[in-house]
Write an enzyme that holds these catalytic residues in place. Structure first.
Site, mmCIF file in Angstrom:
data_model
loop_
_atom_site.group_PDB
_atom_site.id
_atom_site.type_symbol
_atom_site.label_atom_id
_atom_site.label_comp_id
_atom_site.label_asym_id
_atom_site.label_seq_id
_atom_site.Cartn_x
_atom_site.Cartn_y
_atom_site.Cartn_z
ATOM 1 N N ARG A 76 0.833 -1.209 0.000
ATOM 2 C CA ARG A 76 0.000 0.000 0.000
ATOM 3 C C ARG A 76 0.869 1.261 0.000
ATOM 4 O O ARG A 76 0.548 2.261 -0.654
ATOM 5 C CB ARG A 76 -0.970 0.015 1.183
ATOM 6 C CG ARG A 76 -1.986 1.150 1.120
ATOM 7 C CD ARG A 76 -3.042 1.021 2.175
ATOM 8 N NE ARG A 76 -2.484 1.127 3.515
ATOM 9 C CZ ARG A 76 -3.199 0.927 4.634
ATOM 10 N NH1 ARG A 76 -4.477 0.586 4.556
ATOM 11 N NH2 ARG A 76 -2.647 1.053 5.815
ATOM 12 N N GLU A 93 -15.990 6.667 6.592
ATOM 13 C CA GLU A 93 -15.148 5.979 7.576
ATOM 14 C C GLU A 93 -14.940 6.893 8.776
ATOM 15 O O GLU A 93 -15.419 8.034 8.800
ATOM 16 C CB GLU A 93 -13.789 5.616 6.959
ATOM 17 C CG GLU A 93 -13.015 6.797 6.407
ATOM 18 C CD GLU A 93 -11.714 6.383 5.721
ATOM 19 O OE1 GLU A 93 -11.159 5.328 6.063
ATOM 20 O OE2 GLU A 93 -11.240 7.141 4.854
ATOM 21 N N LYS A 98 -2.711 6.875 1.270
ATOM 22 C CA LYS A 98 -2.418 7.158 2.674
ATOM 23 C C LYS A 98 -1.305 8.204 2.703
ATOM 24 O O LYS A 98 -0.139 7.888 2.800
ATOM 25 C CB LYS A 98 -2.038 5.897 3.433
ATOM 26 C CG LYS A 98 -2.088 6.084 4.952
ATOM 27 C CD LYS A 98 -1.963 4.757 5.686
ATOM 28 C CE LYS A 98 -1.861 4.942 7.171
ATOM 29 N NZ LYS A 98 -3.102 5.353 7.836
HETATM 30 C C1 LIG Z 1 -8.380 7.296 7.366
HETATM 31 C C2 LIG Z 1 -8.104 5.901 7.787
HETATM 32 N N1 LIG Z 1 -9.019 4.951 7.553
HETATM 33 C C3 LIG Z 1 -8.820 3.658 7.928
HETATM 34 C C4 LIG Z 1 -7.662 3.275 8.536
HETATM 35 C C5 LIG Z 1 -7.462 1.837 8.928
HETATM 36 O O1 LIG Z 1 -6.541 1.274 7.998
HETATM 37 P P1 LIG Z 1 -5.623 0.056 8.469
HETATM 38 O O2 LIG Z 1 -6.558 -1.036 8.935
HETATM 39 O O3 LIG Z 1 -4.786 -0.306 7.271
HETATM 40 O O4 LIG Z 1 -4.787 0.571 9.616
HETATM 41 C C6 LIG Z 1 -6.659 4.229 8.756
HETATM 42 C C7 LIG Z 1 -5.349 3.822 9.349
HETATM 43 N N2 LIG Z 1 -5.256 4.495 10.580
HETATM 44 C C8 LIG Z 1 -4.261 4.326 11.442
HETATM 45 C C9 LIG Z 1 -3.176 3.573 11.112
HETATM 46 C C10 LIG Z 1 -2.176 3.459 12.066
HETATM 47 C C11 LIG Z 1 -2.261 4.120 13.281
HETATM 48 C C12 LIG Z 1 -3.390 4.864 13.540
HETATM 49 C C13 LIG Z 1 -3.497 5.532 14.847
HETATM 50 O O5 LIG Z 1 -4.646 5.828 15.232
HETATM 51 O O6 LIG Z 1 -2.443 5.703 15.466
HETATM 52 C C14 LIG Z 1 -4.389 4.975 12.645
HETATM 53 C C15 LIG Z 1 -6.879 5.562 8.400
HETATM 54 O O7 LIG Z 1 -5.947 6.521 8.646
#
Ligand SMILES: Cc1ncc(COP(=O)(O)O)c(CNc2cccc(C(=O)O)c2)c1O
Length: 291
Positions: free
Chosen positions: A51, A183, A150
């Site tokens: 990703r 989301e 991202k």
């Molecule tokens: C906007 C958004 N949506 C969904 C997710 C979930 O994606 P993943 O299942 O691949 O992690 C994210 C990812 N969000 C994310 C990733 C890592 C750490 C933290 C934190 O809150 O510290 C948040 C994100 O930033």
């Protein structure tokens, strides 16, 4: 202190500094991944690195390491910080340039990796579940800045997070410009209705979460029907269960949305079943950090 990987070197954190002319700082021009280590393995490392490279390609940012080299950077940074269970932040910026925003002025991307222990969410978040609200700030529209990238541009998410705080709740759900559920600020959302799992399709304008995809696979392995469909706030209000998924949060039940209790107002059975299945998977998935 921590040992940080920065541009080919492993440095003590006080020496791991980036230039004030770095376009990651000046313009949010860059991409990143948040990754977890569990039981001496880096969970879904390939998926996260894939990703990262997709996000970089989408903004025409050429990462100066191969995927294999990047994988080794993550594992080695974990080793140098004695991480068995922890949190990894992997960042690639456009690099140092001048004060103009033109990426052509940045000859070399900045790459750094942080591996640290993680502050977990308090257990009651999982036992009692979260109360959330939908907020006025809409998710970025894909045709402007696609949320599937991202990127270091998290102001959209931060403004939504601020709005949740203004109403005294921990998380916010963002809608698309058309009013469909997108989301949360750092997590994807699922609802459960009559045993079926429903989650928004990535092309709606969300990050295609790795935890999201993992939960979809786990549910299907259990014979559950899983749909990627757009839905509205009403669909959440009448759902049997609701939960969020994300690397830091893992799987968190949502028990109230905009004042409406979801189901009986307590974490649901399907949610619990998926939480347990996810925790089992974290024991075996991903490359080992230590030989
Ligand atoms: C906007 C958004 N949506 C969904 C997710 C979930 O994606 P993943 O299942 O691949 O992690 C994210 C990812 N969000 C994310 C990733 C890592 C750490 C933290 C934190 O809150 O510290 C948040 C994100 O930033």
């Amino acid at each position: 202190g921590l040992t940080i990987y920065l541009d080919g070197e492993y440095l003590p954190e006080e020496k791991a500094v980036v230039s004030v002319f770095d376009h990651g700082l000046l313009y949010g021009d860059g991409v990143f991944e948040g990754i977890r280590a569990y039981h001496g393995r880096v969970f879904k490392l390939k998926e996260h690195i894939d990703r990262l490279y997709e996000s970089a390609k989408s903004i025409l940012l050429e990462i100066p390491l191969s995927r294999e080299e990047m994988q080794e950077v993550v594992l080695e940074t974990c080793r140098r910080n004695n991480i068995r269970d922890g949190y990894i932040r992997l960042v690639v910026t456009r690099g140092r340039g001048d004060l103009g925003l033109d990426p052509k002025k940045c000859p070399r991307p900045t790459v750094f990796c942080i591996a640290a222990t993680i502050q977990l969410y308090p257990p009651e978040f999982y036992e009692k579940g979260l109360e959330v609200i939908t907020v006025p700030t809409r998710r970025n529209v894909p045709e402007a800045l696609n949320p599937r990238i991202k990127s270091l541009n998290y102001l959209n998410n931060i403004l939504a997070k601020i709005e949740a705080g203004l109403y005294g709740v921990q998380e916010a759900i963002m809608l698309t410009s058309d009013g469909y559920v997108a989301e949360a600020t750092g997590d994807n959302i699922f609802i459960v209705k009559n045993g079926k799992l429903i989650t928004p399709p990535p092309h709606l304008g969300i990050l295609e979460g790795i935890t999201r995809n993992t939960v979809m696979a786990l549910a299907r392995e259990k014979g559950m029907a899983v749909f990627e469909k757009t839905f509205t706030r009403h669909d959440i209000f009448i759902a049997d269960e609701c939960f969020l998924t994300g690397t830091a949060a893992e799987i968190i039940p949502v028990v109230k949305v905009d004042g409406r209790p979801i189901g009986d107002g307590r974490p649901g059975a399907v949610t619990w079943e998926l939480i347990h299945a996810f925790r089992e998977l974290t024991k075996v998935d991903g490359p080992a950090i230590y030989p």
